[in-house]
Design an enzyme around this catalytic site. Structure first.
Site, PDB file in Angstrom:
ATOM      1  N   GLY A  43       0.834  -1.204   0.000  1.00  0.00           N
ATOM      2  CA  GLY A  43       0.000   0.000   0.000  1.00  0.00           C
ATOM      3  C   GLY A  43       0.865   1.248   0.000  1.00  0.00           C
ATOM      4  O   GLY A  43       2.049   1.211  -0.337  1.00  0.00           O
ATOM      5  N   ILE A  44       0.263   2.346   0.445  1.00  0.00           N
ATOM      6  CA  ILE A  44       1.014   3.602   0.496  1.00  0.00           C
ATOM      7  C   ILE A  44       1.284   3.967   1.948  1.00  0.00           C
ATOM      8  O   ILE A  44       0.567   3.521   2.841  1.00  0.00           O
ATOM      9  CB  ILE A  44       0.224   4.723  -0.210  1.00  0.00           C
ATOM     10  CG1 ILE A  44       1.110   5.935  -0.367  1.00  0.00           C
ATOM     11  CG2 ILE A  44      -1.073   5.054   0.508  1.00  0.00           C
ATOM     12  CD1 ILE A  44       0.632   6.907  -1.394  1.00  0.00           C
ATOM     13  N   GLY A  45       2.338   4.724   2.185  1.00  0.00           N
ATOM     14  CA  GLY A  45       2.586   5.214   3.538  1.00  0.00           C
ATOM     15  C   GLY A  45       3.927   4.765   4.065  1.00  0.00           C
ATOM     16  O   GLY A  45       4.724   4.124   3.374  1.00  0.00           O
ATOM     17  N   ALA A  46       4.155   5.112   5.330  1.00  0.00           N
ATOM     18  CA  ALA A  46       5.466   4.897   5.931  1.00  0.00           C
ATOM     19  C   ALA A  46       5.797   3.410   6.063  1.00  0.00           C
ATOM     20  O   ALA A  46       6.950   3.021   5.871  1.00  0.00           O
ATOM     21  CB  ALA A  46       5.500   5.580   7.300  1.00  0.00           C
ATOM     22  N   ILE A  47       4.811   2.575   6.379  1.00  0.00           N
ATOM     23  CA  ILE A  47       5.121   1.153   6.586  1.00  0.00           C
ATOM     24  C   ILE A  47       5.545   0.484   5.266  1.00  0.00           C
ATOM     25  O   ILE A  47       6.631  -0.107   5.210  1.00  0.00           O
ATOM     26  CB  ILE A  47       3.961   0.420   7.300  1.00  0.00           C
ATOM     27  CG1 ILE A  47       3.878   0.927   8.740  1.00  0.00           C
ATOM     28  CG2 ILE A  47       4.160  -1.102   7.268  1.00  0.00           C
ATOM     29  CD1 ILE A  47       2.744   0.374   9.560  1.00  0.00           C
TER      30      ILE A  47
ATOM     31  N   GLU B 151      -2.253  -2.927  -6.035  1.00  0.00           N
ATOM     32  CA  GLU B 151      -3.253  -1.901  -6.339  1.00  0.00           C
ATOM     33  C   GLU B 151      -2.559  -0.642  -6.873  1.00  0.00           C
ATOM     34  O   GLU B 151      -2.960  -0.050  -7.850  1.00  0.00           O
ATOM     35  CB  GLU B 151      -3.988  -1.593  -5.047  1.00  0.00           C
ATOM     36  CG  GLU B 151      -4.996  -0.482  -5.124  1.00  0.00           C
ATOM     37  CD  GLU B 151      -5.773  -0.413  -3.830  1.00  0.00           C
ATOM     38  OE1 GLU B 151      -6.259  -1.461  -3.375  1.00  0.00           O
ATOM     39  OE2 GLU B 151      -5.896   0.690  -3.274  1.00  0.00           O
TER      40      GLU B 151
ATOM     41  N   GLY C 166      -8.371  -1.610  -1.214  1.00  0.00           N
ATOM     42  CA  GLY C 166      -8.132  -2.954  -1.751  1.00  0.00           C
ATOM     43  C   GLY C 166      -7.682  -3.943  -0.697  1.00  0.00           C
ATOM     44  O   GLY C 166      -7.207  -5.028  -1.037  1.00  0.00           O
TER      45      GLY C 166
HETATM   46  N1  COA Z   1      -7.477   4.846  18.158  1.00  0.00           N
HETATM   47  C1  COA Z   1      -7.449   6.177  18.005  1.00  0.00           C
HETATM   48  N2  COA Z   1      -6.741   6.803  17.032  1.00  0.00           N
HETATM   49  C2  COA Z   1      -6.049   6.033  16.205  1.00  0.00           C
HETATM   50  C3  COA Z   1      -6.022   4.641  16.298  1.00  0.00           C
HETATM   51  C4  COA Z   1      -6.764   4.050  17.344  1.00  0.00           C
HETATM   52  N3  COA Z   1      -6.773   2.740  17.525  1.00  0.00           N
HETATM   53  N4  COA Z   1      -5.249   4.144  15.323  1.00  0.00           N
HETATM   54  C5  COA Z   1      -4.799   5.185  14.629  1.00  0.00           C
HETATM   55  N5  COA Z   1      -5.270   6.327  15.178  1.00  0.00           N
HETATM   56  C6  COA Z   1      -4.957   7.685  14.727  1.00  0.00           C
HETATM   57  C7  COA Z   1      -3.457   7.876  14.721  1.00  0.00           C
HETATM   58  O1  COA Z   1      -2.972   8.286  15.991  1.00  0.00           O
HETATM   59  C8  COA Z   1      -3.302   8.939  13.679  1.00  0.00           C
HETATM   60  O2  COA Z   1      -3.633  10.209  14.184  1.00  0.00           O
HETATM   61  P1  COA Z   1      -2.492  11.315  14.383  1.00  0.00           P
HETATM   62  O3  COA Z   1      -1.952  11.534  13.001  1.00  0.00           O
HETATM   63  O4  COA Z   1      -3.242  12.475  14.954  1.00  0.00           O
HETATM   64  O5  COA Z   1      -1.502  10.687  15.323  1.00  0.00           O
HETATM   65  C9  COA Z   1      -4.388   8.607  12.672  1.00  0.00           C
HETATM   66  O6  COA Z   1      -5.355   7.829  13.379  1.00  0.00           O
HETATM   67  C10 COA Z   1      -3.860   7.830  11.495  1.00  0.00           C
HETATM   68  O7  COA Z   1      -3.238   6.655  11.914  1.00  0.00           O
HETATM   69  P2  COA Z   1      -2.002   6.042  11.130  1.00  0.00           P
HETATM   70  O8  COA Z   1      -1.891   4.634  11.532  1.00  0.00           O
HETATM   71  O9  COA Z   1      -0.799   6.903  11.275  1.00  0.00           O
HETATM   72  O10 COA Z   1      -2.505   6.160   9.621  1.00  0.00           O
HETATM   73  P3  COA Z   1      -1.836   5.727   8.301  1.00  0.00           P
HETATM   74  O11 COA Z   1      -1.730   6.930   7.461  1.00  0.00           O
HETATM   75  O12 COA Z   1      -0.614   4.892   8.507  1.00  0.00           O
HETATM   76  O13 COA Z   1      -2.971   4.803   7.682  1.00  0.00           O
HETATM   77  C11 COA Z   1      -4.734   3.188   7.777  1.00  0.00           C
HETATM   78  C12 COA Z   1      -3.383   3.615   8.336  1.00  0.00           C
HETATM   79  C13 COA Z   1      -5.089   1.872   8.435  1.00  0.00           C
HETATM   80  C14 COA Z   1      -5.793   4.208   8.088  1.00  0.00           C
HETATM   81  C15 COA Z   1      -4.585   3.010   6.245  1.00  0.00           C
HETATM   82  O14 COA Z   1      -3.586   2.083   5.981  1.00  0.00           O
HETATM   83  C16 COA Z   1      -5.880   2.543   5.608  1.00  0.00           C
HETATM   84  O15 COA Z   1      -6.737   3.338   5.329  1.00  0.00           O
HETATM   85  N6  COA Z   1      -6.054   1.225   5.367  1.00  0.00           N
HETATM   86  C17 COA Z   1      -7.260   0.681   4.759  1.00  0.00           C
HETATM   87  C18 COA Z   1      -7.199   0.612   3.256  1.00  0.00           C
HETATM   88  C19 COA Z   1      -6.081  -0.241   2.759  1.00  0.00           C
HETATM   89  O16 COA Z   1      -5.517  -1.079   3.450  1.00  0.00           O
HETATM   90  N7  COA Z   1      -5.687  -0.052   1.541  1.00  0.00           N
HETATM   91  C20 COA Z   1      -4.577  -0.818   1.020  1.00  0.00           C
HETATM   92  C21 COA Z   1      -4.603  -1.069  -0.383  1.00  0.00           C
HETATM   93  S1  COA Z   1      -3.453   0.069  -1.185  1.00  0.00           S
END
Ligand code: COA
Length: 433
Positions: A215-219, A238, A336
């Site tokens: 996916g996209i992002g730091a991980i 995707e 996805g």
């Molecule tokens: N409770 C409260 N807040 C939470 C939380 C929880 N359990 N988990 C995350 N958060 C908050 C984080 O603290 C962060 O807020 P901040 O920026 O104010 O600190 C915010 O939510 C985003 O969390 P983070 O994990 O840093 O987001 P990310 O940009 O790494 O995205 C997903 C993680 C899960 C949201 C993202 O991967 C996603 O939308 N996944 C679903 C779709 C998918 O998997 N697509 C893949 C195909 S390409």
């Protein structure tokens, strides 16, 4: 007639063509970095002429002015994914969210669940045969244009020309506007030590010759850092972003062992900076196909040794994964994720990984929890989940009982939260941890 003549006849100004949108119409907008901003700006400017125009969009990287409260009389935004620019609007019930697997979005258009009146898309300049490429977004954008009653295309001479099933002939476009501007860019994320540790754990699960979805992002970017010494990796994803360009250039990715589309990197959209857009331009190593193909689990499964890596918000002690909402607040969307979790689990020697930091909110909250937050949507079910990875290790939940899963998950939770999780474990399972 010569296509150049057809092209000339269809040429209009943005202000003129957006008048074709009528109150009550459903308008689909080209996805992510392929948003036709000249057309969208003109449509928003013309808002007083519309009532109740439904805007269907997914990852909306543009200004999203149509989702603002003051626009609610003119536009209703139907989000297929929620991001920074639309989250507040969905939370305040000005916009709404449609849950659907990404690979099924084109079917919603085709089968009349979401019939499209007008498609606003962005494409490359036509080639010598009159074909324009959908460039960085094939996904639902191509099908949207194929299903719409009216197709309006912004021909941007800076849109890369990409290959695959990703072209439209000028004779299939109703109206054309021209623009010349750089695409919307998404800067690479900052990678912290936590993400590096997660990346290293994920990379330890990836064997030479695997085909990857990231996916996209730091991980995902952190995972890429630890793949430089791997061999013969392939891509069926995707999307991908800038981080992948460096890994491709390092030689670790050559797509030579892929069991489907050997020699090609297959994606449905691309999102990053100019570095990525230059890399994919006229590059036969990269092919884009509609998301109904790329993300179809039955297609994904045809890649042997498929590895998918996605992220989430919370995992409960049974292994239910919530990736898109925080309680009732819709934070993102399924995208996805489940398409890949399912396709990968059906792939010969496939591994689906959900990777996340063990905590959120600057360490105040554990992401491994006894129960999901009240109202949170389950994105990946406990029956589908395979590996969960944090900076503290790897939990393989396949074939594990509820009790065994809870044990595995507690072991990779942040130490600050393990005592509370152990207490819940002992109450729930009536035995010592
Ligand atoms: N409770 C409260 N807040 C939470 C939380 C929880 N359990 N988990 C995350 N958060 C908050 C984080 O603290 C962060 O807020 P901040 O920026 O104010 O600190 C915010 O939510 C985003 O969390 P983070 O994990 O840093 O987001 P990310 O940009 O790494 O995205 C997903 C993680 C899960 C949201 C993202 O991967 C996603 O939308 N996944 C679903 C779709 C998918 O998997 N697509 C893949 C195909 S390409």
């Amino acid at each position: 007639m010569d296509w150049k003549e057809i092209y000339k006849q269809k040429l209009r100004e943005p202000e003129e063509v957006v008048k074709l949108i009528k109150s009550g119409n459903r308008v689909v907008i080209g996805h992510a970095a392929a948003e036709p901003t000249a057309l969208v700006d003109a449509m928003v400017k013309n808002c007083k002429q519309y009532e109740n125009v439904e805007i269907v969009h997914m990852v909306a990287l543009g200004k999203c002015e149509y989702a603002k409260p003051e626009m609610s009389k003119h536009f209703k935004h139907n989000a297929l994914f929620v991001g920074g620019s639309t989250r507040e609007s969905v939370k305040e019930c000005i916009s709404d969210y449609t849950p659907t697997f990404f690979y099924q979005v084109p079917k919603l258009f085709k089968k009349g669940y979401l019939p499209i009146d007008v498609a606003l898309v962005e494409v490359s300049k036509p080639d010598e045969h009159g074909f324009c490429s959908f460039g960085v977004s094939c996904d639902y954008t191509k099908t949207g244009a194929e299903c719409a009653k009216i197709v309006i295309a912004e021909v941007n001479d800076q849109m890369p020309r990409t290959f695959g099933d990703n072209f439209i002939h000028v004779s299939d476009i109703d109206y054309i506007v021209e623009s010349s501007r750089s695409l919307i860019e998404l800067q690479p994320p900052k990678i912290t030590d936590v993400e590096k540790a997660i990346g290293e754990n994920c990379a330890s699960l990836i064997e030479d010759g695997s085909t990857l979805q990231l996916g996209i992002g730091a991980i995902p970017d952190a995972v890429l850092l630890f793949l430089k010494d791997k061999k013969n990796l392939g891509i069926h994803s995707e999307m991908f972003s800038d981080g992948l360009v460096d890994l491709y250039n390092s030689g670790a990715i050559n797509n030579s062992k892929k069991s489907l589309h050997k020699g090609k990197m297959v994606v449905t959209f691309l999102m990053g900076t100019k570095k990525l857009y230059d890399f994919v331009n006229d590059n036969p190593a990269v092919e884009l196909y509609p998301v109904s193909y790329v993300n179809d689990p039955m297609v994904i499964m045809q890649n042997n040794k498929m590895v998918s890596i996605n992220s989430c918000i919370q995992v409960d002690m049974m292994g239910q994964v919530s990736s898109e909402s925080i309680g009732l607040t819709q934070f993102s969307g399924v995208g996805g994720q489940v398409d890949y979790v399912r396709g990968t689990s059906m792939s010969e020697d496939g591994k689906s990984i959900i990777a996340m930091p063990s905590t959120a909110s600057k360490g105040k909250i554990s992401r491994i929890v006894p129960f999901l937050d009240n109202g949170s949507a389950v994105t990946t079910s406990r029956n589908d989940v395979e590996y969960i990875v944090t900076e503290y290790g790897i939990a393989d939940l396949r074939g594990k009982t509820l009790k065994q899963r809870a044990r595995e998950l507690i072991k990779i939770a942040h130490p600050n939260f393990r005592d509370a999780l152990v207490e819940e474990f002992e109450n729930r399972f009536k035995e010592k941890f």
